[in-house]
Design a protein around this motif. Structure first.
Motif, PDB file in Angstrom:
ATOM      1  N   LEU A 177      23.262  37.218  17.457  1.00 40.36           N
ATOM      2  CA  LEU A 177      23.221  35.748  17.135  1.00 40.36           C
ATOM      3  C   LEU A 177      24.552  35.115  17.678  1.00 40.36           C
ATOM      4  O   LEU A 177      24.423  34.136  18.191  1.00 40.36           O
ATOM      5  CB  LEU A 177      23.384  35.948  15.445  1.00 40.36           C
ATOM      6  CG  LEU A 177      22.083  36.168  14.800  1.00 40.36           C
ATOM      7  CD1 LEU A 177      22.356  36.501  13.263  1.00 40.36           C
ATOM      8  CD2 LEU A 177      20.824  35.245  15.053  1.00 40.36           C
ATOM      9  N   LEU A 178      25.666  35.799  17.748  1.00 39.23           N
ATOM     10  CA  LEU A 178      26.632  35.270  18.482  1.00 39.23           C
ATOM     11  C   LEU A 178      26.377  34.989  20.054  1.00 39.23           C
ATOM     12  O   LEU A 178      27.079  34.316  20.586  1.00 39.23           O
ATOM     13  CB  LEU A 178      28.039  36.016  18.295  1.00 39.23           C
ATOM     14  CG  LEU A 178      28.490  36.217  16.764  1.00 39.23           C
ATOM     15  CD1 LEU A 178      29.639  37.304  16.584  1.00 39.23           C
ATOM     16  CD2 LEU A 178      29.033  34.845  16.180  1.00 39.23           C
ATOM     17  N   HIS A 196      10.628  34.766  12.535  1.00 40.50           N
ATOM     18  CA  HIS A 196      11.917  34.540  12.746  1.00 40.50           C
ATOM     19  C   HIS A 196      12.833  34.715  11.656  1.00 40.50           C
ATOM     20  O   HIS A 196      12.516  34.189  10.474  1.00 40.50           O
ATOM     21  CB  HIS A 196      11.754  32.912  13.336  1.00 40.50           C
ATOM     22  CG  HIS A 196      13.046  32.327  13.776  1.00 40.50           C
ATOM     23  ND1 HIS A 196      13.828  31.596  12.739  1.00 40.50           N
ATOM     24  CD2 HIS A 196      14.078  32.509  14.593  1.00 40.50           C
ATOM     25  CE1 HIS A 196      15.013  31.306  13.420  1.00 40.50           C
ATOM     26  NE2 HIS A 196      15.180  32.052  14.522  1.00 40.50           N
ATOM     27  N   ARG A 197      14.023  35.213  11.958  1.00 42.52           N
ATOM     28  CA  ARG A 197      14.989  35.251  10.872  1.00 42.52           C
ATOM     29  C   ARG A 197      15.951  34.024  10.854  1.00 42.52           C
ATOM     30  O   ARG A 197      16.974  34.204  11.820  1.00 42.52           O
ATOM     31  CB  ARG A 197      15.607  36.764  11.099  1.00 42.52           C
ATOM     32  CG  ARG A 197      14.849  37.714  10.409  1.00 42.52           C
ATOM     33  CD  ARG A 197      15.562  39.121  10.830  1.00 42.52           C
ATOM     34  NE  ARG A 197      16.743  39.454  10.527  1.00 42.52           N
ATOM     35  CZ  ARG A 197      17.106  40.088   9.167  1.00 42.52           C
ATOM     36  NH1 ARG A 197      16.031  40.470   8.163  1.00 42.52           N
ATOM     37  NH2 ARG A 197      18.067  40.119   8.759  1.00 42.52           N
ATOM     38  N   HIS A 237      14.514  42.705  15.680  1.00 41.66           N
ATOM     39  CA  HIS A 237      14.495  42.644  17.115  1.00 41.66           C
ATOM     40  C   HIS A 237      15.236  41.302  17.498  1.00 41.66           C
ATOM     41  O   HIS A 237      14.889  40.355  17.010  1.00 41.66           O
ATOM     42  CB  HIS A 237      13.019  42.694  17.626  1.00 41.66           C
ATOM     43  CG  HIS A 237      12.356  44.022  17.545  1.00 41.66           C
ATOM     44  ND1 HIS A 237      12.462  45.161  18.383  1.00 41.66           N
ATOM     45  CD2 HIS A 237      11.698  44.371  16.427  1.00 41.66           C
ATOM     46  CE1 HIS A 237      11.655  46.097  17.706  1.00 41.66           C
ATOM     47  NE2 HIS A 237      11.123  45.681  16.454  1.00 41.66           N
ATOM     48  N   ALA A 238      15.878  41.379  18.576  1.00 42.17           N
ATOM     49  CA  ALA A 238      16.554  40.224  19.167  1.00 42.17           C
ATOM     50  C   ALA A 238      15.633  39.629  20.166  1.00 42.17           C
ATOM     51  O   ALA A 238      15.065  40.473  21.202  1.00 42.17           O
ATOM     52  CB  ALA A 238      17.743  40.598  19.803  1.00 42.17           C
ATOM     53  N   GLU A 239      15.987  38.214  20.262  1.00 39.59           N
ATOM     54  CA  GLU A 239      15.268  37.487  21.502  1.00 39.59           C
ATOM     55  C   GLU A 239      15.577  38.049  22.783  1.00 39.59           C
ATOM     56  O   GLU A 239      16.649  38.384  22.913  1.00 39.59           O
ATOM     57  CB  GLU A 239      15.581  36.178  21.278  1.00 39.59           C
ATOM     58  CG  GLU A 239      14.825  35.118  22.124  1.00 39.59           C
ATOM     59  CD  GLU A 239      15.309  33.653  22.020  1.00 39.59           C
ATOM     60  OE1 GLU A 239      14.634  32.889  22.360  1.00 39.59           O
ATOM     61  OE2 GLU A 239      16.616  33.441  21.339  1.00 39.59           O
ATOM     62  N   HIS A 240      14.589  38.078  23.746  1.00 38.05           N
ATOM     63  CA  HIS A 240      14.667  38.901  25.039  1.00 38.05           C
ATOM     64  C   HIS A 240      15.616  37.975  25.796  1.00 38.05           C
ATOM     65  O   HIS A 240      15.371  36.600  25.769  1.00 38.05           O
ATOM     66  CB  HIS A 240      13.510  39.268  25.632  1.00 38.05           C
ATOM     67  CG  HIS A 240      13.675  39.589  27.119  1.00 38.05           C
ATOM     68  ND1 HIS A 240      14.098  40.870  27.310  1.00 38.05           N
ATOM     69  CD2 HIS A 240      13.411  39.076  28.112  1.00 38.05           C
ATOM     70  CE1 HIS A 240      14.224  41.040  28.558  1.00 38.05           C
ATOM     71  NE2 HIS A 240      13.607  39.934  29.100  1.00 38.05           N
TER      72      HIS A 240
END
Length: 103
Positions: free
Chosen positions: A48-49, A65-66, A81-84
């Protein structure tokens, strides 16, 4: 009346960096996430950062989406999972790769 569609995630390859990803449509918006899940809260905070959104991959295969409320509540079951984000230079395709004849 219009509805925002969601489609289940499918394993795909990023066309730019060629890494394995999961792609889906979440509430009408196409999204692509890294295949490897984030295993700790610190990993999600780091993503996120870095400006990457995070998603939950549900047991039924949907990416959700979180947002701040979903992160705080943490009630949706599944892996995070993180956005690619491409980390390597673009791969220049050859003619053989473009027509599916790569060896």
């Amino acid at each position: 009346m219009s509805y925002l569609i969601s489609k289940t995630a499918a394993e795909t390859t990023c066309p730019r960096c060629r890494r394995q990803t999961l792609s889906a449509i979440e509430e009408g918006i196409p999204c692509r996430v890294d295949r490897a899940p984030l295993t700790t809260p610190a990993a999600e905070i780091t993503a996120l950062l870095d400006g990457r959104h995070t998603f939950v991959l549900t047991p039924r295969g949907y990416l959700i989406h979180r947002d701040a409320g979903r992160i705080a509540g943490n009630t949706i079951p599944g892996t995070i999972h993180a956005e690619h984000q491409c980390t390597t230079k673009a791969h220049q395709l050859t003619i053989d790769e473009m027509i599916g004849q790569a060896k």
